[in-house]
Motif scaffolding. Sequence first.
Motif: not given
Length: 353
Positions: A28-29, A31-32, A34, A224-225, A329-330, A332-333, A336
């Motif tokens: 996920e890092s 993908l986002q 990071a 969340c993000a 997902v959340h 890492i979101g 960030c």
Amino acid sequence: MATIGLLSFSGGVNQSVPPLRLRALLGESALQGACLTLLGAERSSPGCLWGERWRDGGWESGAQPLPDVVIVLGRPLTERHAAVAAWITVRCPVIADAEIDKLTLPVLLRRAGLDRYVLPVAELHADAAMVEMRAFLHDHRHAVIKAADGRGGIGLYFIDEAADGWLLQRDREVWSGSLDDLLALLGGRIAGRLAYRRFLIQRYIASLTPDGRAADIRIHLQRCADGDWGTTRVYVRMAEFGMRVSNTARGGYQGPLAGFFETRRRSVRDVEVEIGDLAMAIARLIDDHHGAPMSELGIDLAVDEDDRLWVIEANAFPQTSLHEHQRAVHTIGYACFVARNRGHPGATVAPTP
């Protein structure tokens, strides 16, 4: 690119995160956009962070720069750990959750006018535990005894009035006898721990699946993000036959709400609305109590025979082995978001002492 550090206080940095979780966080890092670094407090010192970073299909270990945001895993175990955590805290945003005491949550719920969800509960004291348990059982007849800071469904004792006496159960062990005999047995098992650990007795609700297995509802919430709370997953946890504990770590199963409510009085849509409102209210109560926002919560609810919801407890570090990707997902979101919004209200969570 945001750099995210995971600060561990155990000896092996890689071993501090379950393999599936670490794999999900790394994916996920990427993908986002990071970069994830594992930081080890054991080999770090103030001003010099040691850790591992994933590069070209493998881990590179050595000195690491200060990340944009650090997620603290657990609590410091030594003065060295505490010094490293303190040095990081004053130099970058950190995300560090704190457990909510099982005796504190009912107080918060009552203060917020959510009494209808509160199970009767009482603290046990080392010098009066036998009297306190007897008085509680006189009023409620069915109860569970557990540590106020317990996790994972470990060390729970269930005591119930039966047709011809009383029953005491832990895992698959069941004892029968008089209340005096079973309280003496139970008291002997927890007496030593009462000297250094808080225990409670809580009314037990027979929350059951249609085929008679013990079950509860778990709501996993995360920031969340966008920095606000969101629902990661809501599901039913079911115990194995003969067990009272539904945690997957204790052999439990998981399933959707729809199947659980298919033969009950209330529709799943009706219950989902109430569950969502209650979960968000609990998250904000705990945020206010700690004075800083949490990043995730696992809230457990019982459902009685009339389909009434009861709050069992809330945990800061919920078990997520069957939905690590959704969790990542959340995780890492939100990390960030914190990195982008340094100083923004609600963006920084300070580690507990």
